[in-house]
Design a protein around this motif. Sequence first.
Motif, PDB file in Angstrom:
ATOM      1  N   UNK A 331      38.564  40.672  59.907  1.00  9.17           N
ATOM      2  CA  UNK A 331      37.522  41.358  59.123  1.00  9.17           C
ATOM      3  C   UNK A 331      38.154  42.216  58.033  1.00  9.17           C
ATOM      4  N   UNK A 332      39.213  42.941  58.374  1.00 15.28           N
ATOM      5  CA  UNK A 332      39.885  43.789  57.381  1.00 15.28           C
ATOM      6  C   UNK A 332      40.501  42.938  56.275  1.00 15.28           C
ATOM      7  N   UNK A 333      41.113  41.810  56.635  1.00 12.11           N
ATOM      8  CA  UNK A 333      41.692  40.923  55.625  1.00 12.11           C
ATOM      9  C   UNK A 333      40.621  40.384  54.683  1.00 12.11           C
ATOM     10  N   UNK A 334      39.457  40.023  55.234  1.00 16.12           N
ATOM     11  CA  UNK A 334      38.364  39.525  54.397  1.00 16.12           C
ATOM     12  C   UNK A 334      37.881  40.595  53.429  1.00 16.12           C
ATOM     13  N   UNK A 335      37.720  41.820  53.917  1.00 14.56           N
ATOM     14  CA  UNK A 335      37.282  42.910  53.050  1.00 14.56           C
ATOM     15  C   UNK A 335      38.315  43.203  51.968  1.00 14.56           C
ATOM     16  N   UNK A 336      39.584  43.122  52.324  1.00 12.40           N
ATOM     17  CA  UNK A 336      40.654  43.369  51.356  1.00 12.40           C
ATOM     18  C   UNK A 336      40.583  42.361  50.208  1.00 12.40           C
ATOM     19  N   UNK A 337      40.376  41.097  50.533  1.00 13.27           N
ATOM     20  CA  UNK A 337      40.286  40.048  49.509  1.00 13.27           C
ATOM     21  C   UNK A 337      39.062  40.261  48.630  1.00 13.27           C
ATOM     22  N   UNK A 338      37.926  40.597  49.232  1.00 15.56           N
ATOM     23  CA  UNK A 338      36.706  40.828  48.461  1.00 15.56           C
ATOM     24  C   UNK A 338      36.858  42.012  47.511  1.00 15.56           C
ATOM     25  N   UNK A 339      37.526  43.052  47.970  1.00 18.02           N
ATOM     26  CA  UNK A 339      37.741  44.230  47.122  1.00 18.02           C
ATOM     27  C   UNK A 339      38.627  43.875  45.934  1.00 18.02           C
ATOM     28  N   UNK A 340      39.657  43.066  46.158  1.00 16.06           N
ATOM     29  CA  UNK A 340      40.549  42.680  45.054  1.00 16.06           C
ATOM     30  C   UNK A 340      39.806  41.878  43.985  1.00 16.06           C
ATOM     31  N   UNK A 341      38.918  40.979  44.401  1.00 12.78           N
ATOM     32  CA  UNK A 341      38.124  40.217  43.432  1.00 12.78           C
ATOM     33  C   UNK A 341      37.209  41.150  42.641  1.00 12.78           C
ATOM     34  N   UNK A 342      36.590  42.091  43.334  1.00 12.12           N
ATOM     35  CA  UNK A 342      35.709  43.051  42.665  1.00 12.12           C
ATOM     36  C   UNK A 342      36.472  43.902  41.662  1.00 12.12           C
ATOM     37  N   UNK A 343      37.689  44.288  42.005  1.00 14.83           N
ATOM     38  CA  UNK A 343      38.513  45.108  41.101  1.00 14.83           C
ATOM     39  C   UNK A 343      38.838  44.343  39.826  1.00 14.83           C
ATOM     40  N   UNK A 344      39.140  43.046  39.936  1.00 15.73           N
ATOM     41  CA  UNK A 344      39.410  42.240  38.745  1.00 15.73           C
ATOM     42  C   UNK A 344      38.219  42.234  37.800  1.00 15.73           C
ATOM     43  N   UNK A 345      37.013  42.171  38.341  1.00 16.30           N
ATOM     44  CA  UNK A 345      35.807  42.203  37.507  1.00 16.30           C
ATOM     45  C   UNK A 345      35.616  43.572  36.867  1.00 16.30           C
ATOM     46  N   UNK A 346      35.983  44.633  37.578  1.00 16.40           N
ATOM     47  CA  UNK A 346      35.878  45.986  37.018  1.00 16.40           C
ATOM     48  C   UNK A 346      36.850  46.161  35.866  1.00 16.40           C
ATOM     49  N   UNK A 347      38.035  45.522  35.958  1.00 19.19           N
ATOM     50  CA  UNK A 347      39.001  45.586  34.864  1.00 19.19           C
ATOM     51  C   UNK A 347      38.381  45.124  33.544  1.00 19.19           C
ATOM     52  N   UNK A 348      37.659  44.027  33.613  1.00 24.93           N
ATOM     53  CA  UNK A 348      37.056  43.469  32.395  1.00 24.93           C
ATOM     54  C   UNK A 348      36.040  44.441  31.810  1.00 24.93           C
ATOM     55  N   UNK A 349      35.292  45.109  32.673  1.00 29.06           N
ATOM     56  CA  UNK A 349      34.311  46.074  32.191  1.00 29.06           C
ATOM     57  C   UNK A 349      34.986  47.285  31.553  1.00 29.06           C
ATOM     58  N   UNK A 350      36.109  47.709  32.122  1.00 30.30           N
ATOM     59  CA  UNK A 350      36.817  48.875  31.594  1.00 30.30           C
ATOM     60  C   UNK A 350      37.556  48.538  30.301  1.00 30.30           C
ATOM     61  N   UNK A 351      38.127  47.355  30.254  1.00 33.16           N
ATOM     62  CA  UNK A 351      38.940  46.975  29.088  1.00 33.16           C
ATOM     63  C   UNK A 351      38.623  45.541  28.706  1.00 33.16           C
ATOM     64  N   UNK A 352      37.803  45.319  27.681  1.00 30.13           N
ATOM     65  CA  UNK A 352      37.424  43.956  27.256  1.00 30.13           C
ATOM     66  C   UNK A 352      38.617  43.106  26.863  1.00 30.13           C
ATOM     67  N   UNK A 353      39.767  43.719  26.593  1.00 30.73           N
ATOM     68  CA  UNK A 353      40.960  42.963  26.230  1.00 30.73           C
ATOM     69  C   UNK A 353      41.510  42.154  27.405  1.00 30.73           C
ATOM     70  N   UNK A 354      41.150  42.571  28.618  1.00 34.42           N
ATOM     71  CA  UNK A 354      41.610  41.861  29.812  1.00 34.42           C
ATOM     72  C   UNK A 354      40.798  40.567  29.950  1.00 34.42           C
ATOM     73  N   UNK A 355      41.502  39.470  30.096  1.00 34.49           N
ATOM     74  CA  UNK A 355      40.864  38.164  30.208  1.00 34.49           C
ATOM     75  C   UNK A 355      40.957  37.662  31.653  1.00 34.49           C
ATOM     76  N   UNK A 356      39.906  37.042  32.136  1.00 35.62           N
ATOM     77  CA  UNK A 356      39.906  36.427  33.449  1.00 35.62           C
ATOM     78  C   UNK A 356      40.455  35.025  33.344  1.00 35.62           C
ATOM     79  N   UNK A 357      41.612  34.788  33.956  1.00 33.98           N
ATOM     80  CA  UNK A 357      42.243  33.472  33.906  1.00 33.98           C
ATOM     81  C   UNK A 357      42.010  32.726  35.211  1.00 33.98           C
TER      82      UNK A 357
END
Length: 357
Positions: A331-357
Motif C-alpha cells: 500500500x505504501x509503495x502504491x501511494x508513493x508511486x501515485x504521489x510521484x506522478x501527481x508531483x510531475x503534473x504539479x511541476x508543469x503547473x508551476x513552470x510551463x517550461x517543464x515538458x512531460x516526456x
Amino acid sequence: MIQYLIKKLGYAFLTLYGVVTVVFLLFYLLPGDPAQMMLGQNESEEQLAAVRAKYGFDQSLGQQYVYFLNDLSPLSIHSNSSDDFTYDDGKYTGVRLISFSATSLMLKLPYLRESFQKSGKKVSLVIGETLPNTIILAVVAITIALLIGLVLGVISALNKGNWVDHTIQLVSTMGMSVPSFFSAIIFAFLFGYLLHELTGLRMSGSLYELDDYGENIQLQWRNLILPAVVLGIRPLAVISQLMRNSLLEVMSQEYIVTAYAKGLTKYQVITKHAFKNALNPVITAVSGWFASMLAGAVFVEYIFNWNGLGKEIVEALNTLDLPVITGAVLVIATLFIMINILVDLIYVWLDPRVKLD
C-alpha cells in the motif's frame, strides 16, 4: 498528456510488480512455518495440516507466487466451484466478467490475505482502519512544515548574511539532525507531562478514543498536535533551507532585474515572479517527505500511541504477522508511486517550461 500518463502507468505497473516480487521473496523465504505462527505453541499436526491446506502453505514456492499475484491482481482467474467469491463478505469482493467451463475471469479488489494474529481478519480491513489516521497525521505534519518552512525560507533569503539568517540556518540544521524518535520522547515528556496543566496535551493518545465510561467514541484532535509537530520538524528544516537557496538563485536571474527596472517593489517581485519559480525544489522535497511520512511515522506513532499504520507495522513485526507487513509495504509503495506522478503534473503547473516526456 494522455501519452505521458500511459507511460507513467506502465512504469508504475513494472515498479509495483518488482515490489510485489521482492516482498514475496523476502517474507515467504524466511525461516519458520507460517502455520505455526498463526496457531501458536498449542497446535496439533491435524491443525497445522488444515491451516497449510487452507492458505496454500503446503504448495511449492512457484505455486504460492502465482496465487499471490492472482490475489493481488484486479483481473484474476478463479474456479467456478469455489465459494470464496462473493460480493460482500467473502474472501474476494467483485464481479464475474467471463465464465468458462471450470474457471471465470473476475474483476475484484486486490486481496491482501488474512492476518496471522487477528483471528483471520482481512489485512485490507486492518489497513483500512489504520491508514486514514496515518494520512491525517502526515497531511497535518507536512502542512505545518510547509507553511512555517516557506515563511522561514523567505525571511532567511531576504536577510542573507545577518543574524536572522544565521539563526534560522542554525535552527534548521538542528531540526534536520535530531532523530524523530528522540524529538517524540522530548516533546511528549515536556509538553505532555511537565507542562500538561498549561498545554492540556497528553503524552499519548489516538484520534478516536472511548469516553470515561467506555461507551462512546470521541474525536480527540488535541492528540494530533504533538505527533504532527514532531513529524513535521525535519521536513520543515529541509523546506526552509531549500526555499532560501532557491529564492536567492531566482532573485539573481535577469528577469528579476527587469522587474525591478519596471518599478516593482521587492514585495511585488517576490509574490508575482520569484516565489512561484522558487517552489520547484520545494515541491520535490515535499513529495518525497510526504511519501516517506507514510512509512516513516512508525516510531512517532508508536511513542505517542497513535493508532496508525506505522504503529500497526511495529506490532506486526513483533508478532511476525507477515500478511499485515506485506500488505502495508504494498500500500505504501502504491501511494508513493501515485504521489510521484501527481508531483510531475504539479511541476508543469508551476513552470510551463517543464515538458512531460
